[in-house]
Design an enzyme around this catalytic site. Structure first.
Site, PDB file in Angstrom:
ATOM      1  N   ASP A   9       0.792  -1.233  -0.120  1.00 47.82           N
ATOM      2  CA  ASP A   9      -0.145  -0.015   0.015  1.00 47.82           C
ATOM      3  C   ASP A   9       0.993   1.266   0.109  1.00 47.82           C
ATOM      4  O   ASP A   9       1.720   1.510   1.182  1.00 47.82           O
ATOM      5  CB  ASP A   9      -1.069   0.019   1.196  1.00 47.82           C
ATOM      6  CG  ASP A   9      -1.977   0.986   1.098  1.00 47.82           C
ATOM      7  OD1 ASP A   9      -3.078   0.422   1.447  1.00 47.82           O
ATOM      8  OD2 ASP A   9      -1.846   1.999   0.427  1.00 47.82           O
ATOM      9  N   ASP A 103      -3.308   2.713  -5.789  1.00 52.40           N
ATOM     10  CA  ASP A 103      -2.168   2.608  -4.808  1.00 52.40           C
ATOM     11  C   ASP A 103      -2.004   1.176  -3.928  1.00 52.40           C
ATOM     12  O   ASP A 103      -1.382   1.309  -3.215  1.00 52.40           O
ATOM     13  CB  ASP A 103      -2.223   3.784  -3.899  1.00 52.40           C
ATOM     14  CG  ASP A 103      -3.561   3.795  -3.014  1.00 52.40           C
ATOM     15  OD1 ASP A 103      -4.437   2.781  -3.236  1.00 52.40           O
ATOM     16  OD2 ASP A 103      -3.741   4.354  -2.270  1.00 52.40           O
ATOM     17  N   GLU A 104      -2.575   0.199  -4.544  1.00 55.20           N
ATOM     18  CA  GLU A 104      -2.523  -1.059  -3.888  1.00 55.20           C
ATOM     19  C   GLU A 104      -2.137  -2.103  -4.849  1.00 55.20           C
ATOM     20  O   GLU A 104      -2.793  -2.380  -5.661  1.00 55.20           O
ATOM     21  CB  GLU A 104      -3.680  -1.351  -3.200  1.00 55.20           C
ATOM     22  CG  GLU A 104      -3.911  -0.673  -1.703  1.00 55.20           C
ATOM     23  CD  GLU A 104      -5.478  -0.844  -1.547  1.00 55.20           C
ATOM     24  OE1 GLU A 104      -5.642  -1.796  -0.527  1.00 55.20           O
ATOM     25  OE2 GLU A 104      -6.426  -0.325  -1.977  1.00 55.20           O
TER      26      GLU A 104
END
Length: 382
Positions: A9, A103-104
């Site tokens: 993350d 974003d992961e």
DNA sequence: TCTGGGGTCCTAGGACCC
DNA sequence: TCTGGGGTCCTAGGACCC
């Protein structure tokens, strides 16, 4: 076979990218989001979070909490590109990588233990350092037996944290955590659970399946399994988009019907353009309307034939809008969406010459946009 | 200084078909 | 002589995620 699923993350990703572009932002309270009167925060630096600034918070409220907050508008296109680059980078380290959001990422290291000297926890720290060195992006990483435990764990160690949950210790790790860290527990579910004095995951762990299902309905089973540390361990590599939409909150509420129709036309145009870029046609057209009191309605209509033609979609949008727009109240937001996709048929197989002509026009428009930018050309407005 | 924009999934009711 | 049962598709709204 023991599964090893990592979750990566990126810490306040948008802010981190802005700090690469403008290093003077480093160490300061920064938010990326809408800068206008009606903006909201989409990403806040940890310096800003110390003041209580959170994502989804109105920018005005954020500035009240943190008067020195620097709000930058940000550039989504760039975030997407960097995210894709990072994904490709990570693909060199695990046989299966899933991009879960901008974003992961999930990485499946199952069967790779020997390759990494039986030290996957060490590899996590190496990976974290590599992402920092190669991308200047801080991130948090967790490794466990499944996706949901790893995802919860990264949330616990942010920012720049790294953690491994050994097999068999999932339940114990989750027990003391607040219920609101479980993915899927939002405002409503949290409130519902707290009514029963269920505040920590250990409280869920004590419930029977029947009890949690009386509280949460069919979702209950998922929440119980998650609380026990059980979750999916198969990465989904292929993501298929199911809808394309475009919506806009106006700087000022609008009452004028003609003006609203003009906005609807622009939204339609961009949705159709994007749909054509995928080579798709959509069958169901969706309208979203938000009045100045924030009440929101949606209307949709399904056509007999899928389309990606601005003209056809706009006719449908216009007709459902005129039926739906009944209150004598200014409008805050309009949105247009397309779903139920199918592949656009090969042009050469068209049965109707008229359709061919229209397709040629749309192709020409799209070509110009590709060359000169999205605003280079618009087809006739209302 | 009230509340963005892009999505996904689920539910419940109704229409319609056999 | 007042009302079945299964299946599918459609619509509107809502919860949730980043």
């Amino acid at each position: 076979m023991k599964k090893y699923i990592a979750h990566i993350d990126l810490d306040c990703f948008f802010v981190s990218v802005e700090r690469i572009k403008d290093p003077s932002l480093i160490g300061k309270p920064v938010a990326v989001g809408g800068t206008g009167r009606r903006g909201v925060v989409s990403s806040a630096s940890y310096e800003a979070r110390a003041f209580g600034v959170r994502s989804a918070m109105p920018t005005g409220q954020a500035l009240d909490l943190c008067p020195n907050l620097i709000v930058v508008h940000g550039s989504h296109g760039e975030y997407g590109k960097i995210s894709k680059k990072l994904y490709r980078f990570l693909c060199d380290y695990a046989p299966v990588v899933q991009q879960a959001s901008i974003d992961e990422m999930y990485m499946d290291f199952t069967g790779c233990e020997k390759l990494y000297n039986n030290d996957l926890p060490g590899l996590m720290r190496t990976l974290q350092a590599l992402v920092k060195r190669e991308f200047s992006l801080p991130c948090s990483i967790a490794l466990s037996s499944n996706k949901v435990v790893s995802k919860i764990a990264t949330g616990c160690v942010k920012p720049e944290g790294c953690i491994t949950i050994e097999h068999g210790l999932e339940k114990e790790f989750l027990a003391p955590l607040d219920i609101n860290v479980i993915p899927g527990v939002g405002k409503k579910t949290e409130l519902e659970l707290r009514k029963y004095d269920i505040n920590f995951i250990r409280d869920i762990q004590k419930l029977s399946k029947e009890t949690i299902e009386t509280i949460l309905g069919d979702h209950g089973g998922y929440f119980l399994r998650t609380a026990m540390g059980i979750g999916g361990d198969t990465l989904e590599v292929e993501w298929i988009r199911k809808s394309i939409s475009n919506e806009n909150t106006f700087g000022k509420d609008i009452s004028n019907k003609e003006e609203l129709l003009t906005h609807l036309f622009d939204l339609t145009e961009s949705v159709c353009y994007n749909t054509r870029r995928y080579g798709w046609k959509g069958k169901t057209i969706k309208l979203k309307l938000r009045y100045s009191d924030f009440s929101t309605i949606t209307r949709n209509v399904t056509l007999s034939e899928p389309t990606n033609d601005d003209k056809v979609v706009f006719e449908a949008v216009k007709s459902i809008f005129l039926k739906a727009y009944t209150r004598k109240m200014p409008v805050r937001l309009l949105g247009v969406g397309l779903t139920q996709f199918s592949e656009a048929a090969d042009k050469s197989l068209s049965l109707f010459p008229e359709d061919d002509k229209r397709t040629h026009v749309l192709n020409a428009v799209d070509a110009l946009r590709k060359k000169f930018g999205d605003d280079a050309i618009h087809t006739g407005s209302v």
